[in-house]
Structure formats: structure tokens, C-alpha cells
Design a protein around this motif. Sequence first.
Motif, PDB file in Angstrom:
ATOM      1  N   UNK A 184       0.931  -0.960  -0.448  1.00  0.00           N
ATOM      2  CA  UNK A 184       0.199   0.115   0.511  1.00  0.00           C
ATOM      3  C   UNK A 184       0.729   1.273   0.019  1.00  0.00           C
ATOM      4  N   UNK A 185       2.296   1.453   0.727  1.00  0.00           N
ATOM      5  CA  UNK A 185       2.673   2.203   0.629  1.00  0.00           C
ATOM      6  C   UNK A 185       3.628   2.796  -1.210  1.00  0.00           C
ATOM      7  N   UNK A 186       4.157   1.768  -1.285  1.00  0.00           N
ATOM      8  CA  UNK A 186       4.963   1.902  -2.341  1.00  0.00           C
ATOM      9  C   UNK A 186       3.819   2.502  -3.610  1.00  0.00           C
ATOM     10  N   UNK A 187       2.874   1.753  -3.517  1.00  0.00           N
ATOM     11  CA  UNK A 187       1.393   1.921  -4.812  1.00  0.00           C
ATOM     12  C   UNK A 187       1.504   3.532  -4.473  1.00  0.00           C
TER      13      UNK A 187
ATOM     14  N   UNK B 282       4.287  13.634   2.212  1.00  0.00           N
ATOM     15  CA  UNK B 282       3.723  14.290   1.205  1.00  0.00           C
ATOM     16  C   UNK B 282       2.637  13.016   1.109  1.00  0.00           C
ATOM     17  N   UNK B 283       2.990  11.805   0.537  1.00  0.00           N
ATOM     18  CA  UNK B 283       2.986  10.561   0.069  1.00  0.00           C
ATOM     19  C   UNK B 283       1.430  10.164   0.571  1.00  0.00           C
ATOM     20  N   UNK B 284       2.043  10.197   2.434  1.00  0.00           N
ATOM     21  CA  UNK B 284       1.111  10.131   3.623  1.00  0.00           C
ATOM     22  C   UNK B 284       0.163  11.424   3.903  1.00  0.00           C
TER      23      UNK B 284
ATOM     24  N   UNK C  24      -7.350   5.724  -5.996  1.00  0.00           N
ATOM     25  CA  UNK C  24      -6.804   6.313  -5.009  1.00  0.00           C
ATOM     26  C   UNK C  24      -6.641   5.078  -4.111  1.00  0.00           C
ATOM     27  N   UNK C  25      -5.474   5.312  -2.826  1.00  0.00           N
ATOM     28  CA  UNK C  25      -5.406   4.293  -2.382  1.00  0.00           C
ATOM     29  C   UNK C  25      -6.905   3.417  -1.549  1.00  0.00           C
TER      30      UNK C  25
ATOM     31  N   UNK D 223      -1.402   2.684   5.605  1.00  0.00           N
ATOM     32  CA  UNK D 223       0.037   3.229   4.826  1.00  0.00           C
ATOM     33  C   UNK D 223       0.199   4.873   5.071  1.00  0.00           C
ATOM     34  N   UNK D 224      -0.785   5.408   6.008  1.00  0.00           N
ATOM     35  CA  UNK D 224      -0.462   7.025   6.106  1.00  0.00           C
ATOM     36  C   UNK D 224       0.464   7.031   6.671  1.00  0.00           C
ATOM     37  N   UNK D 225      -0.204   6.165   7.757  1.00  0.00           N
ATOM     38  CA  UNK D 225       0.733   6.708   9.322  1.00  0.00           C
ATOM     39  C   UNK D 225       2.240   5.556   8.992  1.00  0.00           C
ATOM     40  N   UNK D 226       1.787   4.595   8.044  1.00  0.00           N
ATOM     41  CA  UNK D 226       3.996   3.902   8.240  1.00  0.00           C
ATOM     42  C   UNK D 226       4.229   5.081   7.141  1.00  0.00           C
ATOM     43  N   UNK D 227       3.857   5.725   6.486  1.00  0.00           N
ATOM     44  CA  UNK D 227       5.021   6.170   5.765  1.00  0.00           C
ATOM     45  C   UNK D 227       5.336   7.615   6.507  1.00  0.00           C
ATOM     46  N   UNK D 228       4.563   7.993   7.498  1.00  0.00           N
ATOM     47  CA  UNK D 228       5.235   9.361   7.874  1.00  0.00           C
ATOM     48  C   UNK D 228       6.233   9.023   8.410  1.00  0.00           C
ATOM     49  N   UNK D 229       6.143   7.947  10.002  1.00  0.00           N
ATOM     50  CA  UNK D 229       6.915   7.139  10.484  1.00  0.00           C
ATOM     51  C   UNK D 229       8.228   6.701   9.848  1.00  0.00           C
TER      52      UNK D 229
END
Length: 295
Positions: free
Chosen positions: A35-38, A77-79, A100-101, A113-119
Amino acid sequence: MDFKEELKIRANYAEEIIKKYMPEEVGYQKTIMEAMNYSLSSGGKRLRPVLTLEACRIVGGDTDNAIPFAAAIEMIHTYSLIHDDLPALDNDDLRRGRATNHKVFGEAMAILAGDALLNFAYETMLKESIGKENPERYLRATYEIAKGAGIYGMVGGQVVDVQSENMQIPKEKLDYIHENKTAAMMVGCMRAGAAIGGADEKQMELITDYANKIGLAFQIVDDILDIVGDEAKLGKHVGSDIENNKSTYPSLMGLEKSREIATELIEDAKRSISKVTDDTGFLDGLADYILSRDH
């Protein structure tokens, strides 16, 4: 300089950087990496990583040292885009011409996925800073990005934006939303790059003014394109601001006055950056591109 060709080269370089830092899709939790990479691989202008590297360069820094921060700013930005698209916020089905995701992975996984990208962004910045010379520069850079993304930046602007839906707000409040929701991340990434490059406080002040003004102009142009833009070029639905009864520059000031304000901001930004370096070709071109873009 052929600006569009130069921007394409730099955006492609940013793409390679982002690919390098994408998490490997393995393990029990691999769905979150997918999901992050998508969303990370969905393209876009990549302005923020490009600005991070350019800010480092114009103050005489080694841009290789800013590469992890360029990747991290795009993760953040992506998150923010993943979360913006959720039903509770903008409820968008398309982003850059793709589903969209949350439409692909479901709402729960999109939130994660948003949480993961931020961290993962902070993990990336801090990991790559260990053992470097001048560690205070990397600490400062991490702080600048964190501030730009947080309650005194992007998140703060988003909060006021959500609270201002379905009501007319004064221009001062709209400026607060735009300067924080959009411009603060541009300020954060350029200040981060400049910090890594060893900028002095006067250079920081001028770079901040440039970034803030192109960021505000960027959002004004976005508001204009939501009315007159081409959905095929934008890769998303237009007219959502009107449908959601959102206050925008065109709704408060009219299209023509909005264009005039954006033009003034761009000219002021170019004057500021000219006091930092004589080598302003790319940043001048970027400022003009922001004003004239159609997507």
C-alpha cells in the motif's frame, strides 16, 4: 536552460531516489508495504525532493547528504495525500489518474499506509544521519521537516481547512490554511536542504520567503485549476471545491484577481532567491512553472 527538460531530469532523479528507499514487500505485514509503495510510485511532480536538493546545492552543500531527506519529504507528502483522499476528508476516487489508496486497499489499510509512511520518513532521516559529520545540521533538517508537516504546519492547516468547510471565511484565514497546508512543506523541505548545506541565518530567511511564496502561489493556482482545469491533465475530478462549498481564492477574490496575486507572489519569491545566489536559473524557472502550470 530548457526548464521543462531540466525539471524532467530532476524529477526522474527524484524517482530513482524514492525507489531506493521504498520498503521491501516481505513479511507478515507486506500488505502495508504494498500500500505504501502503491502511492509512492504513483508519480507526481516531485517538487519537494527536487527543492530539498536544490536548496542544499545553492548554499554550497553536498547534495548527496540531502538524498535521504529528499526521499523522506516525499513519503510525508504521499501520506498526506492518502489521508486527504479518504471518505472522512475529500472522499476522492482518483489521484494522478489512478484509483486512490483506499479504493485499492480499503480504508483501514489506507489509514495505516499513511501512518506507516510518516513514521518511515522519520526512520529514514534519522538512520541516514547517524555517524555523519556536523550532526547538528541533520538534526536541524529533521526538525524543519517535522515542523513543516505537523500542527504548526501542514496538519494545522488541514485542521482549519476541515473546520472551515461550508462557510465563508476571511482572506486572512484562507491565507493561514494555504500557508500551512501547502506552503509549510515547501518551506520545511527547502530549510532542511539548506541546513544540510550549511546555510547561514540570512540565507535561511531568504530561502524561507521564496518557499513560502511559491507554496502560496501553488495553492492559488490549484484553486484556479479546480475551476478551469482539464480533468484529463489533472488526473482528478475538478469542481470539488465548489461542490464542497469551500472558500478559495477564486471564490473570495475572483479568477482574475487570484491570478494577479499569484503573479505578485512569484515575482517576490524570485527577488528573494536572487539574494541567496547568482545561479537562480532553475528556481526562477520553477517559480514561473508553478504560475503557468495546467496540471
